[in-house]
Design a protein around this motif. Structure first.
Motif, PDB file in Angstrom:
ATOM      1  N   ILE A  37      -3.885   4.098  -2.416  1.00 50.30           N
ATOM      2  CA  ILE A  37      -5.031   4.755  -1.785  1.00 50.30           C
ATOM      3  C   ILE A  37      -4.823   6.260  -1.919  1.00 50.30           C
ATOM      4  O   ILE A  37      -3.760   6.776  -1.571  1.00 50.30           O
TER       5      ILE A  37
ATOM      6  N   SER B  75      -6.205  10.066  -0.951  1.00 47.93           N
ATOM      7  CA  SER B  75      -7.030  10.870  -0.047  1.00 47.93           C
ATOM      8  C   SER B  75      -7.025  12.307  -0.525  1.00 47.93           C
ATOM      9  O   SER B  75      -5.961  12.901  -0.718  1.00 47.93           O
TER      10      SER B  75
ATOM     11  N   LEU C  59      -4.936   6.355   7.837  1.00 47.35           N
ATOM     12  CA  LEU C  59      -4.713   5.727   6.524  1.00 47.35           C
ATOM     13  C   LEU C  59      -3.283   5.222   6.374  1.00 47.35           C
ATOM     14  O   LEU C  59      -3.013   4.302   5.595  1.00 47.35           O
TER      15      LEU C  59
ATOM     16  N   VAL D  23       0.042   5.498   0.034  1.00 47.26           N
ATOM     17  CA  VAL D  23      -1.016   6.486   0.223  1.00 47.26           C
ATOM     18  C   VAL D  23      -0.580   7.792  -0.417  1.00 47.26           C
ATOM     19  O   VAL D  23       0.511   8.311  -0.130  1.00 47.26           O
TER      20      VAL D  23
ATOM     21  N   THR E 207       0.818  -1.205   0.000  1.00 51.07           N
ATOM     22  CA  THR E 207       0.000   0.000   0.000  1.00 51.07           C
ATOM     23  C   THR E 207       0.856   1.262   0.000  1.00 51.07           C
ATOM     24  O   THR E 207       1.792   1.404   0.797  1.00 51.07           O
TER      25      THR E 207
ATOM     26  N   ALA F  94       0.440   1.542   5.521  1.00 51.52           N
ATOM     27  CA  ALA F  94       1.150   1.967   4.306  1.00 51.52           C
ATOM     28  C   ALA F  94       2.647   1.672   4.392  1.00 51.52           C
ATOM     29  O   ALA F  94       3.227   1.615   5.481  1.00 51.52           O
TER      30      ALA F  94
END
Length: 483
Positions: A39, A41, A69, A16, A14, A73
């Motif tokens: 991901i 945001s 989040l 972010v 992951t 990550a």
């Protein structure tokens, strides 16, 4: 070192990204190319980012950034236009001992994203530590030109064959020599031509042999018209691979200056009116001899080797003697001279077809070039003649005899694309007289057709000369045509 260089494996891990504008989109694209689960945001998203979310490529969280989040990550990227927000992201990452890149803000970043030369699985990264990213990008552009696009495929093949290579070459030095052969020999050339099966077969044959065969080959390279900036990237790489360079007379010194410093340069130029056939036989012999000694031979020709360059004859000779070869096209003189003289060779209002021809004709050659219509506007066709300076009176007389109007616009481009370029504008009837008066010399190209009249207005490079109206020249040309 201000920074320790790393290559991170982000596959299925992951990352972010905070922010969803165009800057963030560029980072998202890089992370996706590396196989990361991304991901995003953001308070709002650019349409390109929204499209990725709809396609299921990324997970988009609209709203305020939630530091939680980052809990799972491996990497954080802050790419908003709000520095306070970027600082919050960087602080949240630091609290989790997580690397964070803040775009265009080295002070807040704990990791930098370099400029990348991608020849996967080979990757070259260039970083200025955030001090001067524009310089890093410029360096990347230069490095890109030096590395063959097929290197990635070669590295992938070598990786797949690594156990077999280690088994066949257990000693370190022979194994190193084999990898050198892979880089310099025919395997890379086969991959460059899109022939993966042939490349693998060549590698297997070399492994089965006691020693790799000599890697001799000939690269037939177009040097372009003279401006070194018009040399192709593949042509530049060829010059840096060359052990021997067989250079034509029309290859400019500026292009030769780009070659490997230790390459052997042999002048095989043909002087106008010289013994061309004996010179060509010598070129054939040199190509075969040096290639059979395992050398990389670059046959360097002005313009494009396959346009009035006898490239086809040279390939036939190499084929008959079993020599590996490649062809690297160059910008032919017609295209370069037209462009640098501001003459569009085709134009919707003036010319719908283009003919490239040589003013030299073999004994017994025939073929007439009759216009479809008469008048100064020509017949909607542009004719470009190579090697025409010495035969201008003959060429002009022939075209006039075939029905072309004496007032048909013409241009002579001397030393096209080079600093000493001159463009002489005249009419078909006055062309030969004007060329003599202004002492036009080879190399020069003849452009005949209505488009030539656009040159004086569109010219942007070199000297432009407008021939005086020469009724005497027109009259002399008509008399010669009649004779």
């Amino acid at each position: 070192m201000n920074h320790f260089p790393l290559f991170a494996d982000l596959k299925e891990r992951t990352a972010v990204v905070v922010g969803a504008g165009l800057v963030a989109e560029r980072k998202i694209a890089l992370l996706r190319a590396a196989g990361a689960r991304v991901i995003v945001s953001a308070r709002a998203a650019h349409p390109q980012v929204l499209a990725r979310a709809r396609a299921g490529e990324i997970e988009l969280r609209l709203g305020e950034f939630d530091p939680a989040l980052l809990d799972e990550a491996w990497l954080a990227v802050a790419a908003t236009s709000d520095r306070a927000q970027n600082r919050r992201v960087a602080d949240a990452a630091a609290a989790r001992r997580l690397f964070c890149n803040v775009v265009d803000d080295p002070e807040l970043s704990s990791v930098q994203v370099p400029a990348i030369v991608d020849r996967s699985p080979i990757t070259i990264a260039i970083s200025s530590g955030g001090a001067a990213p524009v310089i890093a990008r410029r360096l990347r552009e230069r490095i890109e030109s030096l590395f063959d696009p097929a290197l990635g495929a070669l590295a992938a093949l070598a990786q797949r064959k690594r156990p077999a290579i280690r088994q066949a070459r257990p000693q370190l030095r022979p194994r190193r020599d084999f990898y050198d052969w892979l880089l310099d020999g025919p395997v890379l050339g086969a991959l460059r031509r899109g022939r993966a099966g042939e490349a693998e077969a060549l590698l297997d044959q070399a492994l089965a042999a006691r020693n790799p065969p000599p890697a001799g080959k000939v690269l037939l390279v177009g040097a372009g018209p003279g401006d070194p900036g018009l040399l192709t990237l593949r042509g530049l790489r060829a010059l840096n691979e060359a052990d021997v360079i067989l250079a034509d007379r029309l290859v400019s010194p500026a292009v030769l200056a780009l070659a490997r410093r230790d390459a052997q340069v042999i002048d095989v130029g043909k002087a106008p009116g010289g013994p061309h056939e004996s010179t060509q036989a010598r070129i054939h012999a040199l190509m075969v001899s040096h290639a059979r000694q395992g050398r990389c031979v670059v046959r360097l020709k002005g313009g494009d080797p396959m346009v009035f360059g006898r490239g086809g004859e040279e390939l036939q000779h190499l084929k008959r003697h079993g020599i590996a070869y490649e062809v690297v096209p160059g910008i032919t003189a017609a295209l370069a001279c037209g462009a640098y003289a501001g003459i569009p060779l085709t134009h919707r209002g003036h010319a719908q077809s283009l003919t490239l021809a040589t003013a030299h004709r073999q004994a017994g050659a025939s073929g007439r070039d009759r216009p479809a219509a008469s008048g100064d506007g020509g017949d909607g066709r542009t004719r470009v003649y190579y090697m025409g300076v010495e035969r201008l009176p003959e060429l002009s007389a022939r075209l006039l005899a075939e029905g072309h109007a004496p007032g048909l616009p013409c241009a002579l481009v001397e030393n096209g694309s080079r600093p000493e370029q001159r463009t002489l504008h005249a009419t078909l009837g006055s062309l030969a007289h004007a060329a003599q008066r202004h002492a036009i010399r080879s190399p020069a190209l003849v452009i005949v057709g209505a488009v030539a009249a656009l040159g004086p207005d569109l010219a942007w490079f070199g000297e432009t000369v407008q021939a005086e109206t020469a009724s005497a020249g027109d009259s002399a040309a008509r008399q010669q045509a009649a004779a």
